[in-house]
Scaffold this motif. Structure first.
Motif, PDB file in Angstrom:
ATOM      1  N   UNK A  84      50.457 -26.731   3.061  1.00  0.00           N
ATOM      2  CA  UNK A  84      50.203 -25.684   2.086  1.00  0.00           C
ATOM      3  C   UNK A  84      49.762 -26.313   0.618  1.00  0.00           C
ATOM      4  N   UNK A  85      49.832 -27.768   0.597  1.00  0.00           N
ATOM      5  CA  UNK A  85      49.559 -28.325  -0.823  1.00  0.00           C
ATOM      6  C   UNK A  85      50.401 -28.250  -1.869  1.00  0.00           C
ATOM      7  N   UNK A  86      51.750 -27.765  -1.553  1.00  0.00           N
ATOM      8  CA  UNK A  86      52.853 -27.695  -2.611  1.00  0.00           C
ATOM      9  C   UNK A  86      53.588 -28.693  -2.207  1.00  0.00           C
ATOM     10  N   UNK A  87      54.820 -28.817  -3.370  1.00  0.00           N
ATOM     11  CA  UNK A  87      55.750 -30.055  -3.046  1.00  0.00           C
ATOM     12  C   UNK A  87      56.883 -29.316  -2.445  1.00  0.00           C
ATOM     13  N   UNK A  88      57.713 -30.250  -1.623  1.00  0.00           N
ATOM     14  CA  UNK A  88      58.706 -29.755  -0.836  1.00  0.00           C
ATOM     15  C   UNK A  88      59.445 -28.903  -1.886  1.00  0.00           C
ATOM     16  N   UNK A  89      59.813 -29.374  -3.004  1.00  0.00           N
ATOM     17  CA  UNK A  89      60.730 -29.056  -3.872  1.00  0.00           C
ATOM     18  C   UNK A  89      60.259 -27.309  -4.555  1.00  0.00           C
ATOM     19  N   UNK A  90      58.923 -27.266  -4.606  1.00  0.00           N
ATOM     20  CA  UNK A  90      58.479 -26.055  -4.910  1.00  0.00           C
ATOM     21  C   UNK A  90      58.623 -25.026  -3.954  1.00  0.00           C
ATOM     22  N   UNK A  91      58.535 -25.428  -2.536  1.00  0.00           N
ATOM     23  CA  UNK A  91      58.488 -24.690  -1.428  1.00  0.00           C
ATOM     24  C   UNK A  91      59.912 -24.263  -1.249  1.00  0.00           C
ATOM     25  N   UNK A  92      60.851 -25.132  -1.372  1.00  0.00           N
ATOM     26  CA  UNK A  92      62.300 -24.897  -1.043  1.00  0.00           C
ATOM     27  C   UNK A  92      62.851 -24.109  -2.261  1.00  0.00           C
ATOM     28  N   UNK A  93      62.373 -24.328  -3.509  1.00  0.00           N
ATOM     29  CA  UNK A  93      62.901 -23.140  -4.619  1.00  0.00           C
ATOM     30  C   UNK A  93      62.336 -21.849  -4.393  1.00  0.00           C
ATOM     31  N   UNK A  94      61.291 -21.696  -3.934  1.00  0.00           N
ATOM     32  CA  UNK A  94      60.372 -20.335  -3.660  1.00  0.00           C
ATOM     33  C   UNK A  94      61.301 -19.795  -2.510  1.00  0.00           C
ATOM     34  N   UNK A  95      61.621 -20.473  -1.486  1.00  0.00           N
ATOM     35  CA  UNK A  95      62.292 -20.127  -0.250  1.00  0.00           C
ATOM     36  C   UNK A  95      63.631 -19.691  -0.634  1.00  0.00           C
ATOM     37  N   UNK A  96      64.349 -20.351  -1.308  1.00  0.00           N
ATOM     38  CA  UNK A  96      65.507 -20.215  -1.858  1.00  0.00           C
ATOM     39  C   UNK A  96      65.621 -18.914  -2.605  1.00  0.00           C
ATOM     40  N   UNK A  97      64.830 -18.753  -3.668  1.00  0.00           N
ATOM     41  CA  UNK A  97      64.706 -17.571  -4.364  1.00  0.00           C
ATOM     42  C   UNK A  97      64.308 -16.036  -3.640  1.00  0.00           C
ATOM     43  N   UNK A  98      63.449 -16.224  -2.713  1.00  0.00           N
ATOM     44  CA  UNK A  98      63.174 -15.182  -1.902  1.00  0.00           C
ATOM     45  C   UNK A  98      64.271 -14.731  -0.925  1.00  0.00           C
ATOM     46  N   UNK A  99      65.169 -15.747  -0.486  1.00  0.00           N
ATOM     47  CA  UNK A  99      66.224 -15.443   0.580  1.00  0.00           C
ATOM     48  C   UNK A  99      67.417 -14.823  -0.328  1.00  0.00           C
ATOM     49  N   UNK A 100      67.580 -15.281  -1.567  1.00  0.00           N
ATOM     50  CA  UNK A 100      68.428 -14.607  -2.552  1.00  0.00           C
ATOM     51  C   UNK A 100      68.130 -13.105  -2.873  1.00  0.00           C
ATOM     52  N   UNK A 101      66.747 -13.148  -3.296  1.00  0.00           N
ATOM     53  CA  UNK A 101      66.535 -11.636  -3.622  1.00  0.00           C
ATOM     54  C   UNK A 101      66.921 -10.571  -2.201  1.00  0.00           C
TER      55      UNK A 101
END
Length: 85
Positions: free
Chosen positions: A21-38
């Motif tokens: 994806x060309x994104x950092x692991x931190x960016x992907x993890x933060x996004x995934x956690x935020x989406x799951x929390x929503x």
């Protein structure tokens, strides 16, 4: 900056997705956690609303739901099926 220890298999998957994806692991993890929390917050709100509807007597029987669906299909001119009871 809280640290989160991931199981090896999950960390490997995260690295692979990160590279593709060309994104950092931190960016992907933060996004995934935020989406799951929503999602979890939405689900909790929906369950509470459902409980409130039940408590207030705002419920339909299966037959009433099927009849309403049939009526809606008829209004839309769609194919209709007889509701089985």
């Amino acid at each position: 900056n809280d640290m989160l220890k991931l199981p090896k298999a999950l960390a490997t998957r995260l690295r692979k997705v990160s590279l593709s994806q060309g994104d950092s692991p931190d960016t992907i993890a933060r996004s995934a956690i935020a989406e799951h929390l929503r999602y979890l917050e939405w689900k909790e709100k929906a369950v509470l609303q459902g409980d409130a509807d039940i408590s207030a007597g705002r419920i339909l029987t299966t037959e009433e739901v099927l009849a309403a669906i049939e009526k809606q299909r008829a209004r839309r001119g769609g194919k209709t099926k007889k509701a089985s009871t």
